[in-house]
Each structure stands twice: as structure tokens, then as C-alpha cells.
Motif scaffolding. Structure first.
Motif, PDB file in Angstrom:
ATOM      1  N   ALA A  46     -19.577 -92.928  75.561  1.00 37.99           N
ATOM      2  CA  ALA A  46     -18.261 -92.287  75.514  1.00 37.99           C
ATOM      3  C   ALA A  46     -17.224 -93.123  76.250  1.00 37.99           C
ATOM      4  N   MET A  47     -17.600 -93.709  77.372  1.00 44.73           N
ATOM      5  CA  MET A  47     -16.687 -94.586  78.108  1.00 44.73           C
ATOM      6  C   MET A  47     -16.278 -95.782  77.252  1.00 44.73           C
ATOM      7  N   ALA A  48     -17.236 -96.334  76.538  1.00 43.19           N
ATOM      8  CA  ALA A  48     -16.946 -97.485  75.674  1.00 43.19           C
ATOM      9  C   ALA A  48     -15.944 -97.124  74.589  1.00 43.19           C
ATOM     10  N   ALA A  49     -15.880 -95.826  74.254  1.00 43.81           N
ATOM     11  CA  ALA A  49     -14.932 -95.355  73.239  1.00 43.81           C
ATOM     12  C   ALA A  49     -13.617 -94.898  73.857  1.00 43.81           C
ATOM     13  N   GLY A  50     -13.474 -95.077  75.183  1.00 39.56           N
ATOM     14  CA  GLY A  50     -12.210 -94.765  75.834  1.00 39.56           C
ATOM     15  C   GLY A  50     -12.131 -93.400  76.488  1.00 39.56           C
ATOM     16  N   GLN A  51     -13.266 -92.707  76.637  1.00 39.68           N
ATOM     17  CA  GLN A  51     -13.268 -91.391  77.280  1.00 39.68           C
ATOM     18  C   GLN A  51     -13.586 -91.561  78.768  1.00 39.68           C
ATOM     19  N   TRP A  52     -12.753 -90.966  79.622  1.00 43.09           N
ATOM     20  CA  TRP A  52     -12.921 -91.173  81.065  1.00 43.09           C
ATOM     21  C   TRP A  52     -13.039 -89.881  81.867  1.00 43.09           C
ATOM     22  N   ALA A  53     -12.802 -88.739  81.259  1.00 37.48           N
ATOM     23  CA  ALA A  53     -12.889 -87.456  81.970  1.00 37.48           C
ATOM     24  C   ALA A  53     -14.129 -86.711  81.489  1.00 37.48           C
ATOM     25  N   PHE A  54     -14.994 -86.316  82.428  1.00 36.80           N
ATOM     26  CA  PHE A  54     -16.254 -85.681  82.091  1.00 36.80           C
ATOM     27  C   PHE A  54     -16.457 -84.408  82.894  1.00 36.80           C
ATOM     28  N   GLY A  55     -17.065 -83.411  82.242  1.00 31.79           N
ATOM     29  CA  GLY A  55     -17.318 -82.131  82.874  1.00 31.79           C
ATOM     30  C   GLY A  55     -18.802 -81.876  83.038  1.00 31.79           C
ATOM     31  N   GLU A  56     -19.181 -81.404  84.211  1.00 29.85           N
ATOM     32  CA  GLU A  56     -20.578 -81.094  84.507  1.00 29.85           C
ATOM     33  C   GLU A  56     -20.705 -79.652  84.979  1.00 29.85           C
ATOM     34  N   ASN A  57     -21.793 -78.983  84.574  1.00 27.74           N
ATOM     35  CA  ASN A  57     -22.040 -77.587  84.933  1.00 27.74           C
ATOM     36  C   ASN A  57     -23.061 -77.407  86.043  1.00 27.74           C
ATOM     37  N   TYR A  58     -23.883 -78.413  86.265  1.00 22.21           N
ATOM     38  CA  TYR A  58     -24.962 -78.294  87.236  1.00 22.21           C
ATOM     39  C   TYR A  58     -24.720 -79.281  88.370  1.00 22.21           C
ATOM     40  N   VAL A  59     -24.732 -78.766  89.590  1.00 25.56           N
ATOM     41  CA  VAL A  59     -24.285 -79.572  90.731  1.00 25.56           C
ATOM     42  C   VAL A  59     -25.131 -80.825  90.917  1.00 25.56           C
ATOM     43  N   GLN A  60     -26.446 -80.664  91.073  1.00 28.04           N
ATOM     44  CA  GLN A  60     -27.277 -81.816  91.389  1.00 28.04           C
ATOM     45  C   GLN A  60     -27.259 -82.843  90.272  1.00 28.04           C
ATOM     46  N   GLU A  61     -27.309 -82.379  89.037  1.00 25.21           N
ATOM     47  CA  GLU A  61     -27.246 -83.304  87.899  1.00 25.21           C
ATOM     48  C   GLU A  61     -25.942 -84.083  87.906  1.00 25.21           C
ATOM     49  N   GLY A  62     -24.851 -83.382  88.149  1.00 22.96           N
ATOM     50  CA  GLY A  62     -23.555 -84.048  88.180  1.00 22.96           C
ATOM     51  C   GLY A  62     -23.446 -85.057  89.299  1.00 22.96           C
ATOM     52  N   VAL A  63     -23.937 -84.705  90.477  1.00 20.87           N
ATOM     53  CA  VAL A  63     -23.880 -85.625  91.621  1.00 20.87           C
ATOM     54  C   VAL A  63     -24.685 -86.887  91.340  1.00 20.87           C
ATOM     55  N   GLU A  64     -25.848 -86.729  90.727  1.00 19.21           N
ATOM     56  CA  GLU A  64     -26.664 -87.900  90.405  1.00 19.21           C
ATOM     57  C   GLU A  64     -25.925 -88.839  89.453  1.00 19.21           C
ATOM     58  N   LYS A  65     -25.231 -88.284  88.481  1.00 15.71           N
ATOM     59  CA  LYS A  65     -24.463 -89.121  87.556  1.00 15.71           C
ATOM     60  C   LYS A  65     -23.303 -89.801  88.270  1.00 15.71           C
ATOM     61  N   ILE A  66     -22.600 -89.053  89.103  1.00 17.89           N
ATOM     62  CA  ILE A  66     -21.473 -89.636  89.838  1.00 17.89           C
ATOM     63  C   ILE A  66     -21.953 -90.779  90.706  1.00 17.89           C
ATOM     64  N   GLN A  67     -23.059 -90.587  91.398  1.00 18.41           N
ATOM     65  CA  GLN A  67     -23.578 -91.645  92.267  1.00 18.41           C
ATOM     66  C   GLN A  67     -24.020 -92.856  91.463  1.00 18.41           C
ATOM     67  N   TYR A  68     -24.564 -92.618  90.282  1.00 20.15           N
ATOM     68  CA  TYR A  68     -24.936 -93.735  89.417  1.00 20.15           C
ATOM     69  C   TYR A  68     -23.707 -94.564  89.055  1.00 20.15           C
ATOM     70  N   PHE A  69     -22.652 -93.885  88.646  1.00 15.89           N
ATOM     71  CA  PHE A  69     -21.466 -94.616  88.205  1.00 15.89           C
ATOM     72  C   PHE A  69     -20.674 -95.193  89.368  1.00 15.89           C
ATOM     73  N   CYS A  70     -20.897 -94.699  90.573  1.00 21.17           N
ATOM     74  CA  CYS A  70     -20.235 -95.288  91.744  1.00 21.17           C
ATOM     75  C   CYS A  70     -20.660 -96.741  91.944  1.00 21.17           C
ATOM     76  N   GLN A  71     -21.789 -97.099  91.376  1.00 22.10           N
ATOM     77  CA  GLN A  71     -22.284 -98.468  91.489  1.00 22.10           C
ATOM     78  C   GLN A  71     -21.726 -99.372  90.389  1.00 22.10           C
ATOM     79  N   GLN A  72     -20.950 -98.792  89.469  1.00 23.44           N
ATOM     80  CA  GLN A  72     -20.410 -99.558  88.351  1.00 23.44           C
ATOM     81  C   GLN A  72     -18.965 -99.972  88.650  1.00 23.44           C
ATOM     82  N   ALA A  73     -18.533-101.051  88.038  1.00 21.86           N
ATOM     83  CA  ALA A  73     -17.211-101.596  88.316  1.00 21.86           C
ATOM     84  C   ALA A  73     -16.085-100.658  87.901  1.00 21.86           C
ATOM     85  N   LEU A  74     -16.311 -99.861  86.873  1.00 23.29           N
ATOM     86  CA  LEU A  74     -15.250 -99.001  86.351  1.00 23.29           C
ATOM     87  C   LEU A  74     -15.301 -97.587  86.910  1.00 23.29           C
TER      88      LEU A  74
END
Length: 237
Positions: A46-74
Motif C-alpha cells: 500500500a505504501m508503494a501505491a502512495g498510501q501513508w495513513a493506516f488504522g489498527e484495531n488491536y494495540v499489540q499488533e499495531g505497536v509491533e507494526k509501528i516498531q517495524y516501520f520505525c526501522q525503515q527510512a520512510l
């Protein structure tokens, strides 16, 4: 072109068509891609297609994704929205990781988030959830409780009152959908008169998006139409 990219393009066209039909500019409406239960690879597509806003419903799952992307340049370009019910014992994780909370529904939660928000992140953008259909099983406050909660949030330095959110009871008739969303727009208009920072009305999903846009939604939450059917067994919460 990936399936997710094609789906995003299709949803974007639907948003534009709904906006133009009621005399609005498509640029007034933000698409929030609901990525709950979906892997980071789907978000990357989705990011590759230009989408940058994402919604998460589950706290731990969302935090894990955020932490993953914190390691990425974008990572700094991403906007993470928590859109699910929030238990008090998980409020710190939302305060420390997310940019937005759509489901504020009680004073105690507002105070906890305010005290737990790291100063270096800036205020947490919050939307007050309205139980516009008055469902006993649905989260959110009743409309007559809005003035008191809005006044509290406005006084908390680490929260930024950005508007309202609602998940109305399902209605299969467009006119019925429009009527409920119009009630939300009325509340939003009143809120903006007192709090100019309130600029976001989060309402509308796949089944009722055209009516939400016609009523004045500024943010629609779309998941399955972008990412496909969800696997709820994949949630880590």
C-alpha cells in the motif's frame, strides 16, 4: 501493479465519484487504510501505491507494526491511527506509539493518555467517539455527553482535539445512512464553532461510504476493499 494497488486505485475513484456527486472536492477526504490483521508486507504494498495513513484495531499488533516501520527510512511519513476500543491498561502503548486515537469515550481515558503521552512526540490527536445510534453494545458517548468531554480534552496539554468519530448501526438504505450521518455532521459543526482545531469527522466504511461523504465526512476507514478478507486469528491481542 499489485492487487492492493489496484484496490487502492478503485477505492480512490469511488471516493472521488462520491465527493463530486455532492459538490465536494475529493481532496477534502482522507482515506484511512484499515490494516488490522494484515502483515507488514501488505502495508508495504500500500505504501508503494502512495498510501501513508493506516488504522489498527488491536494495540499489540499495531505497536509491533509501528516498531517495524520505525526501522525503515520512510517511517516518518506514516500516520498511525488507533481505531479500536481501548482498555485503560493498554492506554500507555497507544499514547507512546500512535499519532491518532479515534475512540476516546471517557474522561478517565483522556486523563491517562494525557499523562502517558511522551512530550517529545507532541500532542496525541484524538477524536471523540459518538454512539450516534444509541446502541447498548456499542462504544462511544451519547451526544449530550459531548460538551463535557470536549471541554476536558481541550484543557489537556498533551492531547489535541481533532474531531469526532462514529460507527452507526448498519443501515441498508442510503437515505437512512444519510440521516444518521447528518446527525453526526450537526454535532461536528457545533464542536468546530467552539474548538477551531476540530477538523476531522471520521465516518464511513465500505458499505456506507457514499452516504458518509455526502453528509460531510472528512475521513473514511476502508479495510477489506483494499486488503481483502481479514484473518482474525492473526491478531496478537
Amino acid at each position: 501493479m499489485s492487487t492492493i494497488e489496484k484496490n487502492l486505485h478503485r477505492v480512490g475513484e469511488q471516493i472521488s465519484a462520491a465527493a463530486l456527486l455532492c459538490g465536494r472536492s475529493p481532496q477534502e477526504i482522507t482515506l484511512l487504510a484499515v490494516s488490522k490483521t494484515k502483515p507488514v508486507t501488505a502495508i508495504e504494498q500500500a505504501m508503494a501505491a502512495g498510501q501513508w495513513a493506516f488504522g489498527e484495531n488491536y494495540v499489540q499488533e499495531g505497536v509491533e507494526k509501528i516498531q517495524y516501520f520505525c526501522q525503515q527510512a520512510l517511517a516518518h511519513d506514516l500516520s498511525w491511527h488507533f481505531i479500536g476500543p481501548l482498555q485503560s491498561n493498554k492506554s500507555r502503548l497507544v499514547a507512546e506509539n500512535f499519532s491518532w486515537l479515534h475512540t476516546l469515550d471517557r474522561p478517565q481515558l483522556a486523563q491517562r493518555l494525557n499523562s502517558q503521552r511522551p512530550a517529545g512526540l507532541g500532542p496525541l490527536n484524538v477524536l471523540i467517539q459518538i454512539n450516534i445510534s444509541g446502541e447498548a453494545s456499542k462504544a462511544g458517548i451519547l451526544p449530550d455527553q459531548l460538551p463535557a468531554l470536549a471541554a476536558l480534552v481541550a484543557e489537556l496539554p498533551h492531547l489535541n482535539l481533532r474531531g469526532l468519530m462514529a460507527i452507526p448501526a448498519p443501515q441498508h438504505c442510503y437515505e437512512a445512512q444519510l440521516a444518521v450521518f447528518a446527525e453526526m455532521t450537526g454535532l461536528f459543526t457545533q464542536l468546530r464553532e467552539q474548538y477551531p482545531s476540530a477538523d476531522t469527522l471520521s465516518m464511513g466504511m465500505s458499505d456506507d461510504m457514499p452516504a458518509a461523504i455526502a453528509a460531510g465526512s472528512t475521513l473514511v476507514r476502508i479495510g477489506t476493499a483494499i486488503f481483502g478478507a481479514r484473518d482474525y486469528a492473526a491478531s496478537t491481542d
